[in-house]
Design an enzyme around this catalytic site. Structure first.
Site, PDB file in Angstrom:
ATOM      1  N   GLU A   1       0.873  -1.189   0.000  1.00 39.01           N
ATOM      2  CA  GLU A   1       0.000   0.000   0.000  1.00 39.01           C
ATOM      3  C   GLU A   1       0.901   1.227   0.000  1.00 39.01           C
ATOM      4  O   GLU A   1       1.634   1.465   0.962  1.00 39.01           O
ATOM      5  CB  GLU A   1      -0.898   0.038   1.244  1.00 39.01           C
ATOM      6  CG  GLU A   1      -1.773   1.294   1.244  1.00 39.01           C
ATOM      7  CD  GLU A   1      -2.523   1.522   2.559  1.00 39.01           C
ATOM      8  OE1 GLU A   1      -3.693   1.967   2.488  1.00 39.01           O
ATOM      9  OE2 GLU A   1      -1.952   1.285   3.627  1.00 39.01           O
TER      10      GLU A   1
ATOM     11  N   HIS B   1     -13.377   4.529   7.924  1.00 42.96           N
ATOM     12  CA  HIS B   1     -12.634   4.385   9.179  1.00 42.96           C
ATOM     13  C   HIS B   1     -13.406   5.005  10.339  1.00 42.96           C
ATOM     14  O   HIS B   1     -13.896   6.123  10.228  1.00 42.96           O
ATOM     15  CB  HIS B   1     -11.261   5.056   9.075  1.00 42.96           C
ATOM     16  CG  HIS B   1     -10.364   4.397   8.071  1.00 42.96           C
ATOM     17  ND1 HIS B   1     -10.538   4.585   6.712  1.00 42.96           N
ATOM     18  CD2 HIS B   1      -9.316   3.546   8.224  1.00 42.96           C
ATOM     19  CE1 HIS B   1      -9.614   3.866   6.071  1.00 42.96           C
ATOM     20  NE2 HIS B   1      -8.871   3.232   6.958  1.00 42.96           N
TER      21      HIS B   1
ATOM     22  N   LYS C   1     -14.001  -2.094   2.385  1.00 45.28           N
ATOM     23  CA  LYS C   1     -13.060  -2.025   3.513  1.00 45.28           C
ATOM     24  C   LYS C   1     -13.634  -1.143   4.622  1.00 45.28           C
ATOM     25  O   LYS C   1     -14.092  -0.030   4.369  1.00 45.28           O
ATOM     26  CB  LYS C   1     -11.713  -1.439   3.073  1.00 45.28           C
ATOM     27  CG  LYS C   1     -10.749  -1.295   4.257  1.00 45.28           C
ATOM     28  CD  LYS C   1      -9.464  -0.554   3.911  1.00 45.28           C
ATOM     29  CE  LYS C   1      -8.634  -0.345   5.170  1.00 45.28           C
ATOM     30  NZ  LYS C   1      -7.476   0.532   4.970  1.00 45.28           N
TER      31      LYS C   1
ATOM     32  N   ARG D   1      -6.546  -8.754  12.863  1.00 41.58           N
ATOM     33  CA  ARG D   1      -5.524  -8.676  11.812  1.00 41.58           C
ATOM     34  C   ARG D   1      -4.868 -10.031  11.557  1.00 41.58           C
ATOM     35  O   ARG D   1      -4.257 -10.245  10.522  1.00 41.58           O
ATOM     36  CB  ARG D   1      -4.467  -7.642  12.202  1.00 41.58           C
ATOM     37  CG  ARG D   1      -5.073  -6.248  12.385  1.00 41.58           C
ATOM     38  CD  ARG D   1      -4.051  -5.249  12.898  1.00 41.58           C
ATOM     39  NE  ARG D   1      -4.615  -3.915  13.012  1.00 41.58           N
ATOM     40  CZ  ARG D   1      -4.780  -3.082  11.988  1.00 41.58           C
ATOM     41  NH1 ARG D   1      -4.436  -3.450  10.773  1.00 41.58           N
ATOM     42  NH2 ARG D   1      -5.280  -1.869  12.188  1.00 41.58           N
TER      43      ARG D   1
ATOM     44  N   SER E   1       0.719   2.173   9.815  1.00 39.73           N
ATOM     45  CA  SER E   1      -0.162   3.138   9.154  1.00 39.73           C
ATOM     46  C   SER E   1      -1.508   3.216   9.873  1.00 39.73           C
ATOM     47  O   SER E   1      -2.342   4.043   9.558  1.00 39.73           O
ATOM     48  CB  SER E   1      -0.355   2.758   7.688  1.00 39.73           C
ATOM     49  OG  SER E   1      -0.935   1.481   7.568  1.00 39.73           O
TER      50      SER E   1
ATOM     51  N   GLN F   1      -1.071  -2.625  14.154  1.00 38.13           N
ATOM     52  CA  GLN F   1      -0.642  -3.521  13.077  1.00 38.13           C
ATOM     53  C   GLN F   1       0.538  -4.393  13.517  1.00 38.13           C
ATOM     54  O   GLN F   1       1.485  -3.895  14.101  1.00 38.13           O
ATOM     55  CB  GLN F   1      -0.217  -2.710  11.848  1.00 38.13           C
ATOM     56  CG  GLN F   1      -1.378  -2.075  11.109  1.00 38.13           C
ATOM     57  CD  GLN F   1      -0.925  -1.119  10.007  1.00 38.13           C
ATOM     58  OE1 GLN F   1       0.233  -0.726   9.949  1.00 38.13           O
ATOM     59  NE2 GLN F   1      -1.848  -0.723   9.162  1.00 38.13           N
TER      60      GLN F   1
ATOM     61  N   LYS G   1      -6.783 -14.780  36.912  1.00 43.68           N
ATOM     62  CA  LYS G   1      -6.729 -16.189  37.323  1.00 43.68           C
ATOM     63  C   LYS G   1      -7.821 -16.578  38.314  1.00 43.68           C
ATOM     64  O   LYS G   1      -8.329 -17.689  38.277  1.00 43.68           O
ATOM     65  CB  LYS G   1      -5.357 -16.519  37.918  1.00 43.68           C
ATOM     66  CG  LYS G   1      -4.238 -16.431  36.905  1.00 43.68           C
ATOM     67  CD  LYS G   1      -2.929 -16.899  37.471  1.00 43.68           C
ATOM     68  CE  LYS G   1      -1.818 -16.674  36.456  1.00 43.68           C
ATOM     69  NZ  LYS G   1      -0.679 -17.539  36.659  1.00 43.68           N
TER      70      LYS G   1
ATOM     71  N   ASP H   1       0.089 -23.971  37.178  1.00 43.36           N
ATOM     72  CA  ASP H   1       1.102 -23.059  37.726  1.00 43.36           C
ATOM     73  C   ASP H   1       1.940 -23.744  38.800  1.00 43.36           C
ATOM     74  O   ASP H   1       3.161 -23.680  38.791  1.00 43.36           O
ATOM     75  CB  ASP H   1       0.427 -21.844  38.393  1.00 43.36           C
ATOM     76  CG  ASP H   1       0.176 -20.714  37.406  1.00 43.36           C
ATOM     77  OD1 ASP H   1       0.834 -20.693  36.354  1.00 43.36           O
ATOM     78  OD2 ASP H   1      -0.679 -19.854  37.694  1.00 43.36           O
TER      79      ASP H   1
END
Length: 413
Positions: free
Chosen positions: A47, A137, A164, A202, A223, A227, A308, A346
């Site tokens: 892009e 957006h 998009k 993503r 961007s 990301q 927990k 644990d």
């Protein structure tokens, strides 16, 4: 590339989702270098963010960028009003996108606000190979499923080849709504959720049918917020090997980004050929998380600070040891009926490591009694991990002392 036939490390590609690297250099020369790096990293396309260029000569620069790019190109010229850097004349901006299309761009990104007008203006003149991505957006929040469906319909109606939308995650459960939209979409769709709580959008878009995701060349140079790097997508999350039937596992915590669990588990999955992916899950409210991600797709979880103890109440059944400790760090979803089972590993992990360490230091061979028997064992902290350690040490015959900031919690333990 999108046919799914491309050979990748570890075998055939299991999904058609593309990885796009954002190129945001201030000069064309820098962009050309980065496009080469993106190609070497395994990107399907780049892009090119024109709004980041300092000295921009549209015709000359776009020609160079298309000619020099070793992979398909997506041109974006993002205005300030949609989160970009361009702050000039709107007609000039749209002219540049038309120019990129004429000069041979593979994709161009046009904002929903101007898309209908733009698509009307290119009717009959659009090159066969160029696809128009119409984007929206939302930097505030993630709308409801109904509102997202309406948004997708509006984007489609504006003449988009590819839909998009990017929203913002205020809670990790917001991402589930986006998965719901993408998995049922009849058109190519990019649905991403920004921010650390949206990271799974993503990665898992390869499972839920997203058209593409973004992977950066370097950490932190993004961007949009949240990301991952292309290296992590390919090497850590085994992105190419994900499919609709891939099981999702993850570590639930807050904070959680520091955890090494995804490195450990994804490598283990890969080495035995198990069809699963392990992700970071930044969770604020664990009960809400389990109510939302209730399908068998989400198959198992590690659980860390501060969840927990709350995790015990979220499980349908809890192992007797975990019940005694009052904390759960491992949750498995039974595939036959979706019930959640809680365990505590644990204490085994920590206590056996301490015993091994003591034996090594004291040159004691593993006899019948534990190397901890009779030792003074100090636990700092009375949370879930502290409970597990105190339980394990006591079971091994140590004298346990606990120190904590809050007296009431200490007393309870």
């Amino acid at each position: 590339v999108a046919s799914g036939s491309k050979l990748v490390s570890g075998g055939m590609r299991k999904n058609p989702t593309l990885i796009c690297v954002p190129i945001m250099g201030e000069s064309v020369d820098k962009m050309v270098v980065d496009m080469g790096k993106a190609n070497a990293s395994g990107a399907d396309l780049v892009e090119i963010r024109l709004d980041g260029l300092k000295n921009f000569n549209p015709r000359e620069n776009i020609k160079t960028l298309i000619k020099e790019s070793p992979v398909p190109t997506l041109f974006t010229y993002r205005p300030i009003w949609e989160g970009g850097q361009y702050d000039g004349d709107e007609n000039e901006r749209v002219d540049v996108l038309r120019l990129a299309m004429e000069l041979g761009a593979d994709y161009i990104d046009v904002e929903l606000q101007v898309a209908r007008e733009f698509n009307d203006s290119i009717r009959g003149k659009k090159p066969e190979k160029c696809k128009v991505i119409v984007s929206s957006h939302n930097y505030q929040y993630t709308p409801s499923v109904e509102d997202l469906s309406n948004l997708v319909a509006r984007i489609q109606a504006s003449g988009a080849d590819i839909v998009k939308f990017a929203t913002t995650a205020l809670d990790i459960t917001d991402v589930a709504r986006v998965f719901q939209i993408t998995v049922h979409s009849q058109v190519p769709i990019i649905g991403l959720v920004m921010g650390e709580r949206g990271l799974i959008s993503r990665i898992l878009c390869a499972k839920f049918g997203g058209f593409l995701t973004f992977g950066t060349l370097e950490n932190g140079i993004v961007s949009a917020p949240g990301q991952p790097t292309i290296k992590d997508l390919l090497d850590l999350y085994n992105f190419r090997q994900m499919g609709p039937d891939t099981k999702v596992f993850g570590i639930i915590g807050k904070p959680v980004g520091h955890s090494k669990s995804p490195i450990l588990y994804n490598e283990a999955f890969k080495s035995v050929g198990f069809n699963g992916v392990f992700v970071h899950l930044l969770v604020d409210d664990i009960a809400k998380f389990f109510q939302t991600y209730s399908s068998n797709d989400f198959a198992g979880f590690s659980c860390t600070i501060p969840h927990k103890e709350a995790a015990v109440k979220c499980c349908d059944e809890v192992d007797t040891v975990a019940k005694s400790i009052g904390a759960v760090n491992c949750i498995i979803r039974r595939q036959s009926d979706g019930k959640l089972f809680g365990y505590n590993t644990d204490y085994v992990g920590a206590i056996s490591a301490i015993e091994d360490g003591l034996r090594g230091r004291l040159n004691v061979s593993g006899g019948v009694s534990s190397a901890l028997a009779g030792k003074l064992f100090v636990v700092i902290g009375a949370g879930g991990a502290g409970k597990a350690l105190a339980y394990g040490a006591k079971a091994k015959g140590a004298r346990v002392v606990i120190a904590n900031r809050t007296y009431e919690n200490l007393q309870r333990l």
